[in-house]
Every structure is written in C-alpha cells, then in structure tokens.
Design a protein around this motif. Structure first.
Motif, PDB file in Angstrom:
ATOM      1  N   VAL A 175     -61.742  -2.346 -22.995  1.00  0.00           N
ATOM      2  CA  VAL A 175     -61.897  -3.568 -22.200  1.00  0.00           C
ATOM      3  C   VAL A 175     -62.163  -3.213 -20.746  1.00  0.00           C
ATOM      4  CG1 VAL A 175     -60.791  -5.725 -21.514  1.00  0.00           C
ATOM      5  CG2 VAL A 175     -60.326  -4.747 -23.769  1.00  0.00           C
ATOM      6  N   PRO A 176     -63.204  -3.767 -20.125  1.00  0.00           N
ATOM      7  CA  PRO A 176     -63.467  -3.500 -18.708  1.00  0.00           C
ATOM      8  C   PRO A 176     -62.336  -4.043 -17.841  1.00  0.00           C
ATOM      9  CG  PRO A 176     -65.370  -4.523 -19.786  1.00  0.00           C
ATOM     10  CD  PRO A 176     -64.220  -4.643 -20.730  1.00  0.00           C
ATOM     11  N   PRO A 177     -62.184  -3.530 -16.625  1.00  0.00           N
ATOM     12  CA  PRO A 177     -61.118  -4.012 -15.742  1.00  0.00           C
ATOM     13  C   PRO A 177     -61.387  -5.438 -15.264  1.00  0.00           C
ATOM     14  CG  PRO A 177     -62.532  -2.474 -14.586  1.00  0.00           C
ATOM     15  CD  PRO A 177     -62.966  -2.446 -16.010  1.00  0.00           C
ATOM     16  N   LEU A 178     -60.356  -6.063 -14.712  1.00  0.00           N
ATOM     17  CA  LEU A 178     -60.486  -7.410 -14.170  1.00  0.00           C
ATOM     18  C   LEU A 178     -61.595  -7.449 -13.129  1.00  0.00           C
ATOM     19  CD1 LEU A 178     -59.147 -10.271 -14.123  1.00  0.00           C
ATOM     20  CD2 LEU A 178     -57.806  -9.451 -12.168  1.00  0.00           C
ATOM     21  N   GLY A 179     -62.492  -8.409 -13.279  1.00  0.00           N
ATOM     22  CA  GLY A 179     -63.609  -8.554 -12.344  1.00  0.00           C
ATOM     23  C   GLY A 179     -64.945  -8.147 -12.924  1.00  0.00           C
ATOM     24  N   TYR A 180     -64.934  -7.493 -14.079  1.00  0.00           N
ATOM     25  CA  TYR A 180     -66.174  -7.015 -14.676  1.00  0.00           C
ATOM     26  C   TYR A 180     -66.289  -7.478 -16.124  1.00  0.00           C
ATOM     27  CZ  TYR A 180     -66.747  -3.853 -10.691  1.00  0.00           C
ATOM     28  OH  TYR A 180     -66.909  -3.337  -9.430  1.00  0.00           O
ATOM     29  N   VAL A 181     -67.551  -7.534 -16.597  1.00  0.00           N
ATOM     30  CA  VAL A 181     -67.859  -7.809 -17.983  1.00  0.00           C
ATOM     31  C   VAL A 181     -68.876  -6.772 -18.428  1.00  0.00           C
ATOM     32  CG1 VAL A 181     -69.744  -9.413 -17.449  1.00  0.00           C
ATOM     33  CG2 VAL A 181     -68.539  -9.597 -19.637  1.00  0.00           C
ATOM     34  N   LEU A 182     -68.847  -6.421 -19.694  1.00  0.00           N
ATOM     35  CA  LEU A 182     -69.711  -5.360 -20.209  1.00  0.00           C
ATOM     36  C   LEU A 182     -71.045  -5.926 -20.658  1.00  0.00           C
ATOM     37  CD1 LEU A 182     -69.587  -2.309 -20.667  1.00  0.00           C
ATOM     38  CD2 LEU A 182     -68.845  -2.762 -23.002  1.00  0.00           C
ATOM     39  N   GLN A 183     -72.126  -5.343 -20.156  1.00  0.00           N
ATOM     40  CA  GLN A 183     -73.494  -5.686 -20.567  1.00  0.00           C
ATOM     41  C   GLN A 183     -74.173  -4.388 -20.996  1.00  0.00           C
ATOM     42  OE1 GLN A 183     -75.465  -7.801 -17.399  1.00  0.00           O
ATOM     43  NE2 GLN A 183     -74.246  -9.659 -17.703  1.00  0.00           N
ATOM     44  N   GLY A 184     -74.223  -4.175 -22.311  1.00  0.00           N
ATOM     45  CA  GLY A 184     -74.690  -2.893 -22.798  1.00  0.00           C
ATOM     46  C   GLY A 184     -73.636  -1.839 -22.476  1.00  0.00           C
ATOM     47  N   GLN A 185     -74.035  -0.844 -21.701  1.00  0.00           N
ATOM     48  CA  GLN A 185     -73.079   0.167 -21.226  1.00  0.00           C
ATOM     49  C   GLN A 185     -72.865   0.068 -19.724  1.00  0.00           C
ATOM     50  OE1 GLN A 185     -74.802   3.848 -23.109  1.00  0.00           O
ATOM     51  NE2 GLN A 185     -72.698   4.117 -23.789  1.00  0.00           N
ATOM     52  N   ARG A 186     -73.336  -1.006 -19.139  1.00  0.00           N
ATOM     53  CA  ARG A 186     -73.180  -1.208 -17.703  1.00  0.00           C
ATOM     54  C   ARG A 186     -72.155  -2.304 -17.435  1.00  0.00           C
ATOM     55  NH1 ARG A 186     -76.917   1.097 -14.322  1.00  0.00           N
ATOM     56  NH2 ARG A 186     -78.671   2.152 -15.352  1.00  0.00           N
ATOM     57  N   ASN A 251     -57.105   0.807  -8.242  1.00  0.00           N
ATOM     58  CA  ASN A 251     -58.229   1.038  -9.146  1.00  0.00           C
ATOM     59  C   ASN A 251     -59.524   1.207  -8.356  1.00  0.00           C
ATOM     60  OD1 ASN A 251     -60.031   1.217 -11.229  1.00  0.00           O
ATOM     61  ND2 ASN A 251     -59.431  -0.702 -12.216  1.00  0.00           N
ATOM     62  N   ARG A 252     -60.012   2.429  -8.266  1.00  0.00           N
ATOM     63  CA  ARG A 252     -61.210   2.730  -7.477  1.00  0.00           C
ATOM     64  C   ARG A 252     -62.498   2.234  -8.135  1.00  0.00           C
ATOM     65  NH1 ARG A 252     -60.120   6.213  -3.290  1.00  0.00           N
ATOM     66  NH2 ARG A 252     -62.373   6.573  -3.049  1.00  0.00           N
ATOM     67  N   MET A 253     -62.408   1.754  -9.362  1.00  0.00           N
ATOM     68  CA  MET A 253     -63.588   1.148  -9.985  1.00  0.00           C
ATOM     69  C   MET A 253     -64.026  -0.091  -9.225  1.00  0.00           C
ATOM     70  SD  MET A 253     -62.954   1.518 -14.072  1.00  0.00           S
ATOM     71  CE  MET A 253     -64.606   0.917 -14.388  1.00  0.00           C
ATOM     72  N   LEU A 254     -63.071  -0.710  -8.529  1.00  0.00           N
ATOM     73  CA  LEU A 254     -63.395  -1.938  -7.785  1.00  0.00           C
ATOM     74  C   LEU A 254     -64.235  -1.658  -6.550  1.00  0.00           C
ATOM     75  CD1 LEU A 254     -59.881  -3.634  -8.058  1.00  0.00           C
ATOM     76  CD2 LEU A 254     -61.892  -4.022  -9.490  1.00  0.00           C
ATOM     77  N   ILE A 255     -64.360  -0.379  -6.153  1.00  0.00           N
ATOM     78  CA  ILE A 255     -65.244  -0.035  -5.025  1.00  0.00           C
ATOM     79  C   ILE A 255     -66.474   0.735  -5.524  1.00  0.00           C
ATOM     80  CG2 ILE A 255     -63.436  -0.054  -3.277  1.00  0.00           C
ATOM     81  CD1 ILE A 255     -63.281   2.979  -3.495  1.00  0.00           C
ATOM     82  N   GLY A 256     -66.780   0.561  -6.825  1.00  0.00           N
ATOM     83  CA  GLY A 256     -68.026   1.106  -7.358  1.00  0.00           C
ATOM     84  C   GLY A 256     -67.949   2.523  -7.859  1.00  0.00           C
TER      85      GLY A 256
END
Length: 472
Positions: A175-186, A251-256
């Motif tokens: 499951v992607p983190p809060l704030g994101y949704v999965l589109q393909g592998q992006r 969570n550093r994913m939130l800064i790309g």
C-alpha cells in the motif's frame, strides 16, 4: 505378476490406509470452480484406486492447504495430516509432487524423519517416487536439493527486481503511503490525502507538540489511510495516534525520495511537502528527541511490568523520563495517553515507586492477616489430608515478622508470586492476589527449599566470616 493374476490366485495382501495431501502457493488462484487443489486431490485418489490390487485403500479423508508457501511447516492441513499420522491411522501419504510437502531440504528431512518414525511411506504420483525403498529415498533427496536451490534462486531474482525497480525511482510494495495512489509502478499524488498530509505538517510546526496534534486530529475525526484488499476487505481508517504521526513526519517519501539498499535516493514521484516545511518539522523533532544516553534504570526495575491495568481494561506501560542530571523518574502511564496524548484515558499516571510500595504494603498486610488468606483457599485444598491450618498460619506469620528485615529483592519476589493484577481507578487502586502463590510459598518454606533472605542473615554470615583475634 499383474494385479489380476494376484487376485485370481487369492494371494493375501496387507491393506494399506492411504490419504492425499495437496497444496498451492500464495500466488496461485483458488477462486475458480475447479482449482489446483481439486486437481491434485483427484489425481492422488485416482492413483490410490489404481493400486487397490496391492492393498491400497483410501481413508476417506484428504488434507490440503491453499495459498500457503512451501517454505513453512505451520500449515493447518499439514498439521492435521501429522496429527492423523501420530494417531496411527495412515500408512501411505500420496502427493502430486514432492514440493507440495516442502520446498526446504531441512524441513523435508524433518518430515521424512517423522514419516519414518511412524512407519509411513511418501509417494509422489507425477515423479513415480516411493520413500519405501532406498533408491526412491535417494531420488527424493536429490530432487529436494534442486527444489530448494530453485526457491533460493527465485528469491534472489525477486530481491534483485525490487532493488532495480527502486533504483529507477518507481514504487514496488503493497500500500502506498498517505498522500499517494499507485498508477502502474509510479506514485501519483492523491489530492484529498495530500491536503491532510500538508495540514499535519503545518499544524505540527505551529503546535510544536505531537500529543496536542494527535488530540486535535482525533477530535476532528481524522483517520488513517483506507484501502481495499484483493479480497474486497476494507483496511485502515483508524484514528490517528502519536506513533502514526511520528512515522509520517519522518517519511522522506513525502519529499520525493525513495529508499533502497538502506539509504534514500531521488524518486520518480512528485513531493507533497516542500523542503522548507520539512526542515522546520525535522528541527522540532530533533529538539524533542531524547538524547541517547546509557540507561540508568534496568528493565526489571519496574516491579509490576505487565500487571497494571486501568479500569477501562487497557494496560499501563512503564515509562522513564529523560535523564535530569543523574536522576530519572519512573511512572506507570495508561497506553491510551501514550497513543493519543496526556489525559486521553481519564486515568492518573502513577509514580512507579509509590505504586509498587502501595502494592507491597498490601501484600504485607495480607501476610499479617493469615486468616483472610486461608479463608480464600478452595475447598479441595482445605479438605486435603496434608492441610494443616495452624501450620500454614505459622508460616505466613513468620514471613510477616521477617518482612521489615527482608532485602527489597526478596520482598519483590514475594510480591511477584502473589500479585495477579493491579487495577487503577480514577481515585483508588485494587489488587487481585493469587492464593496459589501463597500456598507455594508455604510449601517451599516447609520443605526447606527457600528461607527468607534478611538483613539479619547477612549480618550473621558476616560476623561468622570475620577472623577472630587469638586469645593471649
């Protein structure tokens, strides 16, 4: 000699009770009308029927595990088969292929030892192998070695694929983190969740407190990310607590960025939080982060760890303050307060020393009143021929007399043996005692296995060990 000639001559054959075991891995579909499990069972039963001439007879029960990896033995179907084997109700186990039992050489060897111990043969239908003879056992061990090798190679390929995918900045996981949704592998930004993430960061920078922020979000009815599993079950949607907020703020994913091989690297997704807000949040977290100093309090210094509960049924957790000079302060704190912030449970937090002393005093008071303890003994115990009320009373009284001179460690051992649960109310505490603990204490004392270790004992031993001056 074929089966028909054996039957016509009336040769005696020993009946063998046979059953079938089937398994599918987690990636194999089971939502079809005729599944791989059904095919394996039918093949095994047909093979048993073909061997009827040599005494093979189906037991009428088969065993199967759907969507379970062959690398583990804790499977309901396999455990049921093993229980039947232990009961001596099976002589032959038939499988479609050997890897249905296990893909691990170590586990397979354990299973073969288990089969041998109970005199059970393992037969593979498609590989024409039977563990009942030496050549079959040799072939089985060889095939299992290759099966484990194949599983290890597949695992390495999967790990390499994950690393290669993340090196490209793409998402691979559940499951992607809060704030994101999965589109393909992006990962693509989901605006309603992204607004919540930005608000959490902004409010934390404004409030300077994760606890206050958790209370605010709970009052507003804000929940964690929700998603639907492949089977249609809804997950998530729980109240946001302090632990969730801490994970989100770090969570550093939130800064790309995206993580692989133990470090963070630029990802292919757009950031939700800009670097200025991120740095502000990290600065506040650093200020509130406790310094990593050597522990001044041992783990077992919390005497009542795991025994304290609130009147709402939720546990109290041991909590140690940050070091202040050379001192630390210990408390028992409601878990709800830890998760949602101070005061959320409506119950008090208690100083560890105060609570532990109150419980110890309660145990001491019970020792001084043996009649109350003996009155709670079950009838089967009081009616036992070896039960002696006067003797029990004398031992408890002895412990009460010695209590003030006992070492704290000795007092703690008695408390742990006789205290079952401590319940904290808004204005009082209640202690549930274990009567059997007092009984064991009495028995050990009468058998001479345990004697109270007192300060007086230590002084006597010290005096006995002192060298005496020779008399002139």
């Amino acid at each position: 000699m074929d089966q028909s000639s054996a039957d016509s001559r009336g040769l005696d054959v020993t009946p063998l009770r046979c059953t079938v075991y089937a398994r599918t891995s987690g990636h194999e579909a089971v939502d079809q009308s005729y599944t791989s499990i059904d095919a394996q069972l039918d093949t095994g039963l047909a093979y048993i029927a073909s061997q009827a001439g040599i005494g093979w007879q189906p037991t009428g029960t088969t065993y199967s595990d759907a969507n379970v990896s062959g690398s583990v033995l804790e499977r309901p179907g396999l455990q049921g088969l093993m229980a039947t084997i232990k009961a001596g109700q099976v002589d032959v186990v038939v499988v479609h292929k050997l890897d249905r039992i296990s893909r691990s050489v170590t586990d397979f060897s354990q299973m073969m030892a288990f089969f041998d111990q109970h005199g059970v043969a393992l037969v593979s239908v498609t590989q024409h192998l039977n563990s009942g003879d030496s050549l079959g056992r040799l072939a089985i061990n060889t095939l299992m070695s290759f099966a484990e090798f194949e599983r290890d190679v597949a695992g390495e390929r999967t790990r390499d694929k994950i690393i290669a995918t993340r090196r490209k900045g793409l998402w691979i996981g559940s499951v992607p983190p809060l704030g994101y949704v999965l589109q393909g592998q992006r990962l693509a930004i989901k605006e309603d969740e992204a607004r919540l993430v930005r608000r959490i960061f902004e409010r934390f920078v404004s409030l300077h407190s994760v606890g206050l922020l958790a209370q605010e979000l709970t009052e507003q009815g804000v929940t964690t990310k929700t998603w639907v599993t492949r089977t249609g079950k809804v997950r998530g949607g729980k109240p946001i607590d302090k632990v969730y907020i801490y994970k989100l703020l770090n969570n550093r994913m939130l800064i790309g960025e995206i993580q692989y091989e133990g470090s963070w690297h630029p990802g292919a997704h757009e950031p939700i939080i800009n670097h200025a807000v991120w740095e502000q949040a990290q600065g506040l977290l650093s200020e509130h982060r406790r310094p990593r100093k050597a522990r001044l309090v041992a783990e077992n210094d919390f005497l009542l760890r795991g025994l304290v509960f609130g009147e709402d049924g939720r546990a109290y957790s041991p909590w140690t303050s940050s070091p202040r000079g050379n001192r630390v302060y210990k408390y028992y704190v409601p878990q709800k307060d830890i998760a949602l912030g101070g005061g959320a449970s409506g119950l008090p937090r208690l100083q560890a020393f105060t609570l532990e002393q109150m419980v110890a005093d309660h145990v001491y008071a019970q020792l001084k009143n043996p009649a109350d303890i003996l009155a709670r003994l079950p009838e089967w115990m009081t009616s036992h021929p070896e039960y002696d009320a006067e003797q029990f009373t004398a031992v408890l009284t002895t412990h009460a007399d010695l209590w003030p001179t006992l070492f704290p460690a000795a007092q703690s051992q008695i408390v742990l043996r006789v205290v079952g649960k401590v319940t904290v109310h808004s204005d009082a505490i209640t202690v549930r005692l274990i009567v059997e603990g007092f009984v064991e204490l009495i028995r050990e004392y009468l058998r001479g296995e345990v004697k109270p270790n007192t300060v007086r004992d230590m002084m006597n031993r010290a005096d006995a060990g002192k060298p005496r001056k020779p008399r002139r």
